[in-house]
Design a protein around this motif. Structure first.
Motif, mmCIF file in Angstrom:
data_model
loop_
_atom_site.group_PDB
_atom_site.id
_atom_site.type_symbol
_atom_site.label_atom_id
_atom_site.label_comp_id
_atom_site.label_asym_id
_atom_site.label_seq_id
_atom_site.Cartn_x
_atom_site.Cartn_y
_atom_site.Cartn_z
ATOM 1 N N GLY A 1 -3.695 -4.292 -1.218
ATOM 2 C CA GLY A 1 -3.084 -3.707 -2.160
ATOM 3 C C GLY A 1 -2.528 -3.957 -3.478
ATOM 4 N N ASP B 1 -4.965 -7.272 2.861
ATOM 5 C CA ASP B 1 -4.951 -6.459 1.972
ATOM 6 C C ASP B 1 -5.689 -5.959 0.748
ATOM 7 O OD1 ASP B 1 -2.413 -5.392 0.711
ATOM 8 O OD2 ASP B 1 -1.896 -6.970 2.145
ATOM 9 N N LEU C 1 0.870 -1.346 0.083
ATOM 10 C CA LEU C 1 0.065 -0.265 -0.300
ATOM 11 C C LEU C 1 1.245 1.219 0.052
ATOM 12 C CD1 LEU C 1 -2.109 -0.876 2.440
ATOM 13 C CD2 LEU C 1 -2.826 -0.706 0.212
ATOM 14 N N GLY D 1 2.553 4.639 -0.260
ATOM 15 C CA GLY D 1 1.863 5.836 -0.979
ATOM 16 C C GLY D 1 0.483 5.694 -1.103
ATOM 17 N N ARG D 2 0.105 5.536 -0.563
ATOM 18 C CA ARG D 2 -1.805 5.374 -0.853
ATOM 19 C C ARG D 2 -2.033 5.378 0.440
ATOM 20 N NH1 ARG D 2 -4.222 0.087 -3.101
ATOM 21 N NH2 ARG D 2 -6.141 1.352 -2.187
ATOM 22 N N SER D 3 -3.476 6.712 0.377
ATOM 23 C CA SER D 3 -3.662 7.063 2.353
ATOM 24 C C SER D 3 -5.018 6.387 2.009
ATOM 25 C CB SER D 3 -4.336 8.330 1.842
ATOM 26 O OG SER D 3 -4.911 9.279 0.558
ATOM 27 N N ALA D 4 -5.448 5.704 0.903
ATOM 28 C CA ALA D 4 -6.758 5.005 1.414
ATOM 29 C C ALA D 4 -6.049 3.482 1.226
ATOM 30 C CB ALA D 4 -7.965 5.214 0.043
ATOM 31 N N GLY D 5 -6.844 2.666 1.545
ATOM 32 C CA GLY D 5 -6.789 1.058 1.478
ATOM 33 C C GLY D 5 -7.326 0.438 2.859
#
Length: 169
Positions: free
Chosen positions: A103, A101, A76, A78-82
Motif C-alpha cells: 500500500g 503490504d 490500502l 479504498g483498494r479491493s486489491a492489495g
C-alpha cells in the motif's frame, strides 16, 4: 482472495545472529477488516500453542489488530486489491511480528508520533482515533517501519516478561 496460509517454503526466512529462522506462522490476507479479524484469531490460536499466558496473548492480538487495521484503513484505503503478509517468528525469548503490504507509504515515511491520550475529558470530547499507535508503542518492546521497493514493512517485537509486567501495572 480469502485469508490463506502461505506455503512455509515461500515464507521469507529471517536472518538472526543465530542463523536463519523460519516463521512460526505466515499468512497472506486481502485488505478487508473481516480478514484482519480472521488473521488475528489465527495468530492468537497458533500462539496459544506456546507457554505464553492467555492475557499476554490477548495484548499481542490487540496490537496485531491495531496494526493490521491501520494497513487496511490507511495504506490500502479504498483498494479491493492489495496484499498484506503477516509473519510471526520467535527470536530468542521474544516474538517478532512482521507485517508487509503493498500500500501507500506512511505519511512522512515514519510511524506517527503519538502521546498518551488525555482520558480525563468527557467521553463525548475524546477523539475518535489516535489511540492505536500509542497503544502499539506502549505494549510492544520495539516497533520499526521501513519502506523499500514499493512495500511497507512493520516489525513489532514483544518480550513476554515486559508484557506480563505491563499487565501488573
Amino acid at each position: 482472495m480469502p485469508l490463506e496460509a502461505i506455503q512455509m517454503s515461500s515464507c521469507p526466512s529471517r536472518t538472526t545472529s543465530r542463523g536463519r529462522t523460519r516463521p512460526f506462522l505466515c499468512l497472506r490476507l486481502p485488505p478487508d477488516v473481516t480478514e484482519v479479524r480472521n488473521a488475528v484469531l489465527a495468530a492468537e490460536e497458533r500462539l496459544g500453542q506456546t507457554d505464553w499466558p492467555a492475557q499476554t496473548l490477548g495484548l499481542v492480538a490487540l496490537v496485531l489488530a491495531e496494526a493490521l487495521n491501520n494497513v487496511v484503513e490507511h495504506a490500502l484505503a479504498g483498494r479491493s486489491a492489495g496484499r498484506i503478509d503477516l509473519s510471526l517468528y520467535f527470536t530468542d525469548a521474544r516474538l517478532h511480528c512482521r507485517i508487509r503490504d503493498d500500500g501507500a507509504p506512511m505519511p512522512e515515511g515514519a510511524i506517527p508520533v503519538t502521546t498518551r491520550p488525555d482520558l480525563t475529558q468527557e467521553t463525548q470530547d475524546l477523539p475518535e482515533g489516535g489511540f492505536g499507535w500509542f497503544l502499539i508503542r506502549e505494549l510492544a518492546d520495539e516497533v520499526a517501519y521501513t519502506r523499500r521497493r514499493g512495500e511497507n514493512q512493520l516489525d513489532i517485537l514483544f518480550d513476554p516478561a515486559r508484557l506480563t509486567d505491563h499487565m501488573s501495572d
